[in-house]
Design an enzyme around this catalytic site. Structure first.
Site, PDB file in Angstrom:
ATOM      1  N   HIS A 125     -25.015 -30.264  72.652  1.00  0.00           N
ATOM      2  CA  HIS A 125     -25.164 -28.899  73.181  1.00  0.00           C
ATOM      3  C   HIS A 125     -23.827 -28.507  73.815  1.00  0.00           C
ATOM      4  CE1 HIS A 125     -27.017 -25.375  74.705  1.00  0.00           C
ATOM      5  NE2 HIS A 125     -27.783 -25.862  75.663  1.00  0.00           N
ATOM      6  N   HIS A 175     -25.215 -25.578  63.368  1.00  0.00           N
ATOM      7  CA  HIS A 175     -26.016 -24.941  64.421  1.00  0.00           C
ATOM      8  C   HIS A 175     -27.454 -24.847  63.968  1.00  0.00           C
ATOM      9  CE1 HIS A 175     -27.229 -22.046  67.471  1.00  0.00           C
ATOM     10  NE2 HIS A 175     -26.167 -22.462  68.137  1.00  0.00           N
ATOM     11  N   ASP A 201     -18.130 -23.852  69.845  1.00  0.00           N
ATOM     12  CA  ASP A 201     -17.377 -24.922  70.493  1.00  0.00           C
ATOM     13  C   ASP A 201     -16.166 -25.389  69.703  1.00  0.00           C
ATOM     14  OD1 ASP A 201     -19.003 -25.172  72.762  1.00  0.00           O
ATOM     15  OD2 ASP A 201     -20.518 -26.174  71.558  1.00  0.00           O
TER      16      ASP A 201
HETATM   17  N1  CMC Z   1     -21.249 -32.808  60.974  1.00  0.00           N
HETATM   18  C1  CMC Z   1     -21.735 -33.439  59.868  1.00  0.00           C
HETATM   19  N2  CMC Z   1     -22.983 -33.267  59.411  1.00  0.00           N
HETATM   20  C2  CMC Z   1     -23.775 -32.436  60.102  1.00  0.00           C
HETATM   21  C3  CMC Z   1     -23.344 -31.740  61.231  1.00  0.00           C
HETATM   22  C4  CMC Z   1     -22.014 -31.960  61.666  1.00  0.00           C
HETATM   23  N3  CMC Z   1     -21.530 -31.324  62.742  1.00  0.00           N
HETATM   24  N4  CMC Z   1     -24.361 -30.977  61.713  1.00  0.00           N
HETATM   25  C5  CMC Z   1     -25.381 -31.182  60.891  1.00  0.00           C
HETATM   26  N5  CMC Z   1     -25.035 -32.055  59.917  1.00  0.00           N
HETATM   27  C6  CMC Z   1     -25.869 -32.501  58.804  1.00  0.00           C
HETATM   28  C7  CMC Z   1     -26.878 -33.547  59.255  1.00  0.00           C
HETATM   29  O1  CMC Z   1     -26.375 -34.844  59.111  1.00  0.00           O
HETATM   30  C8  CMC Z   1     -28.035 -33.254  58.307  1.00  0.00           C
HETATM   31  O2  CMC Z   1     -27.720 -33.794  57.065  1.00  0.00           O
HETATM   32  P1  CMC Z   1     -28.889 -34.465  56.175  1.00  0.00           P
HETATM   33  O3  CMC Z   1     -29.776 -33.315  55.812  1.00  0.00           O
HETATM   34  O4  CMC Z   1     -28.158 -35.075  55.022  1.00  0.00           O
HETATM   35  O5  CMC Z   1     -29.578 -35.482  57.053  1.00  0.00           O
HETATM   36  C9  CMC Z   1     -28.003 -31.730  58.158  1.00  0.00           C
HETATM   37  O6  CMC Z   1     -26.625 -31.352  58.370  1.00  0.00           O
HETATM   38  C10 CMC Z   1     -28.897 -30.985  59.144  1.00  0.00           C
HETATM   39  O7  CMC Z   1     -28.518 -31.421  60.462  1.00  0.00           O
HETATM   40  P2  CMC Z   1     -29.525 -31.512  61.676  1.00  0.00           P
HETATM   41  O8  CMC Z   1     -28.966 -32.446  62.694  1.00  0.00           O
HETATM   42  O9  CMC Z   1     -30.909 -31.791  61.162  1.00  0.00           O
HETATM   43  O10 CMC Z   1     -29.487 -30.012  62.191  1.00  0.00           O
HETATM   44  P3  CMC Z   1     -29.974 -29.494  63.582  1.00  0.00           P
HETATM   45  O11 CMC Z   1     -30.270 -28.058  63.405  1.00  0.00           O
HETATM   46  O12 CMC Z   1     -31.040 -30.377  64.127  1.00  0.00           O
HETATM   47  O13 CMC Z   1     -28.677 -29.727  64.519  1.00  0.00           O
HETATM   48  C11 CMC Z   1     -26.680 -29.403  65.680  1.00  0.00           C
HETATM   49  C12 CMC Z   1     -27.851 -28.727  64.966  1.00  0.00           C
HETATM   50  C13 CMC Z   1     -25.847 -28.339  66.398  1.00  0.00           C
HETATM   51  C14 CMC Z   1     -27.211 -30.363  66.769  1.00  0.00           C
HETATM   52  C15 CMC Z   1     -25.826 -30.189  64.673  1.00  0.00           C
HETATM   53  O14 CMC Z   1     -25.319 -29.297  63.710  1.00  0.00           O
HETATM   54  C16 CMC Z   1     -24.699 -30.968  65.324  1.00  0.00           C
HETATM   55  O15 CMC Z   1     -24.901 -32.104  65.772  1.00  0.00           O
HETATM   56  N6  CMC Z   1     -23.450 -30.362  65.405  1.00  0.00           N
HETATM   57  C17 CMC Z   1     -22.357 -31.022  66.067  1.00  0.00           C
HETATM   58  C18 CMC Z   1     -22.477 -30.821  67.556  1.00  0.00           C
HETATM   59  C19 CMC Z   1     -22.126 -29.398  67.965  1.00  0.00           C
HETATM   60  O16 CMC Z   1     -21.133 -28.845  67.536  1.00  0.00           O
HETATM   61  N7  CMC Z   1     -22.953 -28.832  68.847  1.00  0.00           N
HETATM   62  C20 CMC Z   1     -22.731 -27.511  69.375  1.00  0.00           C
HETATM   63  C21 CMC Z   1     -23.773 -26.524  68.946  1.00  0.00           C
HETATM   64  S1  CMC Z   1     -23.266 -24.828  69.318  1.00  0.00           S
HETATM   65  C22 CMC Z   1     -23.246 -24.760  71.026  1.00  0.00           C
HETATM   66  C23 CMC Z   1     -24.595 -24.785  71.606  1.00  0.00           C
HETATM   67  O17 CMC Z   1     -25.298 -23.766  71.486  1.00  0.00           O
HETATM   68  O18 CMC Z   1     -24.956 -25.802  72.203  1.00  0.00           O
END
Ligand code: CMC
Length: 429
Positions: free
Chosen positions: A268, A307, A363
């Protein structure tokens, strides 16, 4: 005319049900009538991470994740970032409308005159270890404010609520700056009420021996815009913590402390800090392809990408990218920008990212600006928390005033042992 209902057939019993659909949503409680027998609990919905569950109705912030749209009370983020100020935006989020001149003057005056902290808060903060993370200090100190303002427990009194809202928005930057000064062992700087909200924050962060701190107008404005962009983002993890904890009718200081705790995590608000660590670790543009291989192999994540809601470019990231040029014209170019641009270039072309609709989020570039402005990496999530306090408070008040609000208490699917008898320790294998 088509009916706004959903017909459900329970194949276990052959019975059918007609469930109302409002705003494209069914009420989870309407599923409970679907039972196999009189003593059956009824159907529940299972949704870890609330991926498809609306926990409230809201009129504050709207995101269209597919089109990259972000609105505060209906106003596009791009327009607020271009023409507005942070305190004007804070008023909009909390009150629902943009203020007129008189309203804005009164609001700015009230925030400005609550920036001072009780001296005992300062003493409390002096107790932190020299290397305490500023986010941990912010979390604890905001929680401690609860003991300084016991009247804050009267959350159903609108006048008391307004006072706490103003105190929190005013005092969080002071606490944040004290956290920073503590980590580097410099004396705390008291607020200067002649300066703007962000000008004063820069003063409390960076003032040294000069009698009057004068913020650079470009930097002051850049920070104000960054604060506008971070002010709210509907039902994210920390807003959900604020609403959930607030739903027990605790005071707003305790609820904001919980929200800060949620924001602290690297998935986050801690992501901006993680981006900088990642860029430093990569170290050079030539190492970007190797790093991307590791991301695609699932060994690491490309921080600042992806996201839960945006499936296209985060509009905030676009604004920040443009603003970076203006800031770098004053501060000098951040050398890590080239690595970031190369990561983005490759990611936008690679199937792995395209298929998963992963784009830069807020971010990805914010940390580069924060670093150029002179903030240490550990302060990045704190810089997110200062403006987000406004969003948390707006969400908290909306939750309290909603007649449908109940204490947050999800259900579970219990898969553990059925009842079994206690085994004395001498008889356990
Ligand atoms: N790098 C590589 N792969 C990713 C990433 C990433 N940053 N984000 C998602 N994926 C992949 C993930 O491995 C999954 O792949 P698969 O379907 O093969 O298992 C797929 O994309 C879906 O990911 P998810 O984790 O199920 O998606 P989510 O909606 O639960 O997570 C997230 C959203 C923001 C937690 C995630 O994208 C992430 O960890 N990003 C990096 C951390 C980040 O930048 N966070 C800031 C978010 S914006 C500020 C805020 O509002 O907090």
């Amino acid at each position: 005319m088509a009916k706004e209902t959903l017909s459900v057939v329970d194949n276990r019993t052959g019975k059918s049900y007609e469930i109302p659909v409002t705003h494209g949503t069914i009420r989870a409680m309407d599923l409970r009538q679907i039972k196999t027998s009189e003593d059956d609990f009824g159907v529940m919905s299972y949704d870890p991470g609330f991926k498809n569950t609306a926990a409230c109705e809201s009129r504050i912030t709207f995101i269209d994740g597919d089109r990259g749209v972000l609105l505060y009370r209906g106003y596009p983020i791009e327009q607020l970032a271009e023409h507005g100020t942070f305190l004007e935006t804070a008023y909009l989020l909390l009150e629902g409308e943009l203020p007129n001149n008189e309203e804005l003057d009164g609001w700015v005056h009230n925030i400005t005159h609550h920036t001072m902290l009780h001296e005992n808060v300062k003493k409390f903060m002096e107790g932190f270890r020299y290397d305490a993370h500023p986010m941990g200090m912010l979390l604890s100190t905001v929680g401690a404010l609860s003991t300084f303002y016991p009247a804050a427990r009267d959350i159903l009194d609108p006048a008391s609520r307004r006072r706490q809202v103003q105190r929190l928005i005013a005092k969080v930057p002071t606490i944040a700056a004290f956290c920073y000064r503590h980590t580097i062992g410099l004396p705390y700087v008291y607020p200067d009420n002649d300066l703007s909200y962000t000008g004063n924050f820069l003063n409390m962060m960076f003032k040294m021996t000069e009698t009057k701190y004068e913020p650079d107008p470009t930097i002051e404005r850049a920070l104000d815009v960054l604060f506008i962009l971070h002010a709210d983002h509907e039902q994210n993890c920390s807003a959900n913590a604020m609403r959930g904890v607030g739903s027990s009718h605790t005071d707003p200081y305790a609820a904001v402390a919980a929200a800060v705790g949620a924001l602290y995590g690297p998935l986050h608000g801690g992501a901006n800090e993680a981006v900088l660590r990642m860029l430093n670790e990569i170290g050079h543009v030539s190492r970007v392809p190797d790093f991307m291989q590791r991301v695609k192999a699932g060994e690491t994540r490309l921080m600042g990408f992806g996201h839960r809601v945006y499936r296209s470019y985060d509009p905030r990231a676009k604004i920040i990218q443009t603003m970076a040029e203006k800031v770098f014209a004053v501060t000098g170019r951040n050398a890590l920008l080239d690595i970031a641009l190369e990561l983005e270039r490759i990611a936008l072309e690679e199937d792995y990212f395209v298929e998963r609709k992963l784009y830069p989020n807020v971010d990805f570039y914010s940390g580069l600006i924060y670093q150029a402005l002179g903030f240490p990496t550990t302060m990045f999530p704190v810089l997110f928390g200062i403006p987000r306090t406004v969003g948390w408070l707006a969400q908290w008040e909306e939750m309290l005033l909603d007649s449908e609000t109940k204490i947050a208490r999800p259900r579970q699917i219990y898969l553990g042992h059925p009842t079994r008898d206690y085994v004395p320790i001498s008889k356990r294998s």
